[in-house]
Design a protein around this motif. Sequence first.
Motif, PDB file in Angstrom:
ATOM      1  N   LEU A 174      13.240 -10.708  -1.418  1.00  0.00           N
ATOM      2  CA  LEU A 174      13.431  -9.329  -0.976  1.00  0.00           C
ATOM      3  C   LEU A 174      14.033  -9.234   0.426  1.00  0.00           C
ATOM      4  O   LEU A 174      14.916  -8.417   0.668  1.00  0.00           O
ATOM      5  N   VAL A 175      13.527 -10.058   1.348  1.00  0.00           N
ATOM      6  CA  VAL A 175      13.935  -9.961   2.752  1.00  0.00           C
ATOM      7  C   VAL A 175      13.889 -11.348   3.384  1.00  0.00           C
ATOM      8  O   VAL A 175      13.002 -12.155   3.068  1.00  0.00           O
ATOM      9  N   LEU A 195      16.644  -9.115  10.549  1.00  0.00           N
ATOM     10  CA  LEU A 195      16.210  -8.963   9.160  1.00  0.00           C
ATOM     11  C   LEU A 195      17.434  -8.787   8.286  1.00  0.00           C
ATOM     12  O   LEU A 195      18.423  -8.178   8.699  1.00  0.00           O
ATOM     13  N   SER A 196      17.344  -9.288   7.081  1.00  0.00           N
ATOM     14  CA  SER A 196      18.385  -9.076   6.083  1.00  0.00           C
ATOM     15  C   SER A 196      17.705  -8.629   4.795  1.00  0.00           C
ATOM     16  O   SER A 196      16.904  -9.363   4.218  1.00  0.00           O
ATOM     17  N   TYR A 197      18.014  -7.405   4.383  1.00  0.00           N
ATOM     18  CA  TYR A 197      17.384  -6.814   3.207  1.00  0.00           C
ATOM     19  C   TYR A 197      18.190  -7.170   1.959  1.00  0.00           C
ATOM     20  O   TYR A 197      19.388  -6.954   1.909  1.00  0.00           O
ATOM     21  N   LYS A 198      17.509  -7.711   0.972  1.00  0.00           N
ATOM     22  CA  LYS A 198      18.146  -8.100  -0.299  1.00  0.00           C
ATOM     23  C   LYS A 198      17.822  -7.094  -1.398  1.00  0.00           C
ATOM     24  O   LYS A 198      18.694  -6.611  -2.080  1.00  0.00           O
ATOM     25  N   LYS A 199      16.531  -6.814  -1.558  1.00  0.00           N
ATOM     26  CA  LYS A 199      16.038  -5.877  -2.566  1.00  0.00           C
ATOM     27  C   LYS A 199      14.798  -5.201  -2.002  1.00  0.00           C
ATOM     28  O   LYS A 199      14.090  -5.793  -1.193  1.00  0.00           O
ATOM     29  N   PRO A 200      14.502  -3.993  -2.444  1.00  0.00           N
ATOM     30  CA  PRO A 200      13.328  -3.303  -1.888  1.00  0.00           C
ATOM     31  C   PRO A 200      12.020  -3.732  -2.538  1.00  0.00           C
ATOM     32  O   PRO A 200      11.958  -3.990  -3.742  1.00  0.00           O
ATOM     33  N   ALA A 201      10.977  -3.791  -1.724  1.00  0.00           N
ATOM     34  CA  ALA A 201       9.621  -3.896  -2.260  1.00  0.00           C
ATOM     35  C   ALA A 201       9.176  -2.475  -2.576  1.00  0.00           C
ATOM     36  O   ALA A 201       9.622  -1.518  -1.947  1.00  0.00           O
ATOM     37  N   VAL A 261       9.424   3.228  -2.117  1.00  0.00           N
ATOM     38  CA  VAL A 261      10.069   2.027  -1.582  1.00  0.00           C
ATOM     39  C   VAL A 261       9.483   1.743  -0.195  1.00  0.00           C
ATOM     40  O   VAL A 261       9.269   2.650   0.599  1.00  0.00           O
ATOM     41  N   VAL A 262       9.231   0.468   0.100  1.00  0.00           N
ATOM     42  CA  VAL A 262       8.674   0.095   1.400  1.00  0.00           C
ATOM     43  C   VAL A 262       9.637   0.519   2.503  1.00  0.00           C
ATOM     44  O   VAL A 262      10.829   0.213   2.468  1.00  0.00           O
ATOM     45  N   TYR A 263       9.083   1.240   3.490  1.00  0.00           N
ATOM     46  CA  TYR A 263       9.860   1.673   4.646  1.00  0.00           C
ATOM     47  C   TYR A 263      10.258   0.438   5.442  1.00  0.00           C
ATOM     48  O   TYR A 263       9.443  -0.459   5.668  1.00  0.00           O
ATOM     49  N   ARG A 304       0.842  -1.201   0.000  1.00  0.00           N
ATOM     50  CA  ARG A 304       0.000   0.000   0.000  1.00  0.00           C
ATOM     51  C   ARG A 304       0.876   1.249   0.000  1.00  0.00           C
ATOM     52  O   ARG A 304       2.002   1.240   0.498  1.00  0.00           O
ATOM     53  N   TYR A 305       0.331   2.324  -0.505  1.00  0.00           N
ATOM     54  CA  TYR A 305       1.060   3.580  -0.613  1.00  0.00           C
ATOM     55  C   TYR A 305       1.592   4.033   0.745  1.00  0.00           C
ATOM     56  O   TYR A 305       2.724   4.486   0.859  1.00  0.00           O
ATOM     57  N   GLY A 306       0.793   3.890   1.787  1.00  0.00           N
ATOM     58  CA  GLY A 306       1.194   4.322   3.121  1.00  0.00           C
ATOM     59  C   GLY A 306       2.341   3.522   3.712  1.00  0.00           C
ATOM     60  O   GLY A 306       2.903   3.916   4.741  1.00  0.00           O
ATOM     61  N   GLU A 307       2.708   2.408   3.093  1.00  0.00           N
ATOM     62  CA  GLU A 307       3.832   1.597   3.569  1.00  0.00           C
ATOM     63  C   GLU A 307       5.147   2.002   2.916  1.00  0.00           C
ATOM     64  O   GLU A 307       6.186   1.415   3.206  1.00  0.00           O
ATOM     65  N   THR A 308       5.098   3.005   2.049  1.00  0.00           N
ATOM     66  CA  THR A 308       6.289   3.395   1.291  1.00  0.00           C
ATOM     67  C   THR A 308       6.769   4.783   1.692  1.00  0.00           C
ATOM     68  O   THR A 308       6.053   5.565   2.315  1.00  0.00           O
TER      69      THR A 308
END
Length: 143
Positions: free
Chosen positions: A105-106, A64-70, A22-24, A13-17
């Motif tokens: 992604l994560v 958490l390990s971030y690979k690529k952004p949603a 990009v997802v926060y 959702r827009y509010g998650e970016t």
Amino acid sequence: MSPIIHTHQLRVRYGETDQMGVVYHTNYLNWFEVGRTELIRHAGLTYRQLEEKGMLLPLTDASLSYKKPAKYDDVVEIRTTVAEISPLRLTFAYEIYRLPEEELLVTGKTMHVFTSTDLKPIRLPRSEPEVYQWLESQHRGEE
């Protein structure tokens, strides 16, 4: 045997970016919670029912390990497993993928302890044998 993987899809959702679409980063922890909630719901239980039984699962550790952004409007799939279980602790593992590409992604884990509603540690399976047996079967890969 490998643990059973429970999946749940959602659309970003827009509010998650952030401003870049990009997802926060903290939203991934919220999605981990969605994954474990749906895993428990698969057993025919809800967190509310666990609480009514006098059991809580407070979080004690998260990684958490971030690979690529949603990104905004992506469809993501949360894959959740019971990674470890003991009479005192429960660890969930997560992978979040972008669909339909199946792009990782994560990854992450959360550790929880079994407590009573007054936050005193309890030992399973003694207090809730059917809950413990179900979680253990998920870890062993038995449906």
